[in-house]
Design an enzyme around this catalytic site. Sequence first.
Site, PDB file in Angstrom:
ATOM      1  N   CYS A  94       0.868  -1.182   0.000  1.00 15.37           N
ATOM      2  CA  CYS A  94       0.000   0.000   0.000  1.00 15.37           C
ATOM      3  C   CYS A  94       0.902   1.229   0.000  1.00 15.37           C
ATOM      4  O   CYS A  94       2.059   1.150  -0.435  1.00 15.37           O
ATOM      5  CB  CYS A  94      -0.975  -0.011   1.175  1.00 15.37           C
ATOM      6  N   ARG A  95       0.418   2.346   0.478  1.00 18.40           N
ATOM      7  CA  ARG A  95       1.224   3.565   0.459  1.00 18.40           C
ATOM      8  C   ARG A  95       2.357   3.505   1.483  1.00 18.40           C
ATOM      9  O   ARG A  95       3.503   3.747   1.172  1.00 18.40           O
ATOM     10  CB  ARG A  95       0.350   4.786   0.717  1.00 18.40           C
TER      11      ARG A  95
END
Length: 106
Positions: free
Chosen positions: A64-65
């Site tokens: 993810c980020r």
Amino acid sequence: MVNEQTCLDIKSRLDNGEPLSIIDVREPEELAIAKLDVATHIPLGELPDKLDTLEKGKAYAILCRSGVRSARATLFMTEQGFTDVVNIEGGIMQWAQDVDTSLRPE
């Protein structure tokens, strides 16, 4: 507890030809900013409905980020019987620092 590996560990596994699938759980607008071409995109909210498209015996690394959503996805997949799933520590932000500095995930 969630299994985690560093971006460099994941890159090494890929470079060594290990059968490892990366799943990116970010939202579509985040992919427009920066993405890994080798990753399969399944937004976190869609993961429960897409589990039947994944093989429980395969190796997965979740991205993810920054590593928070992917940690949730990793835990969820583990709870659903996936046995070889790891969270990518630091997400694409760390990947951009350690592996591919051409990425601009911000």
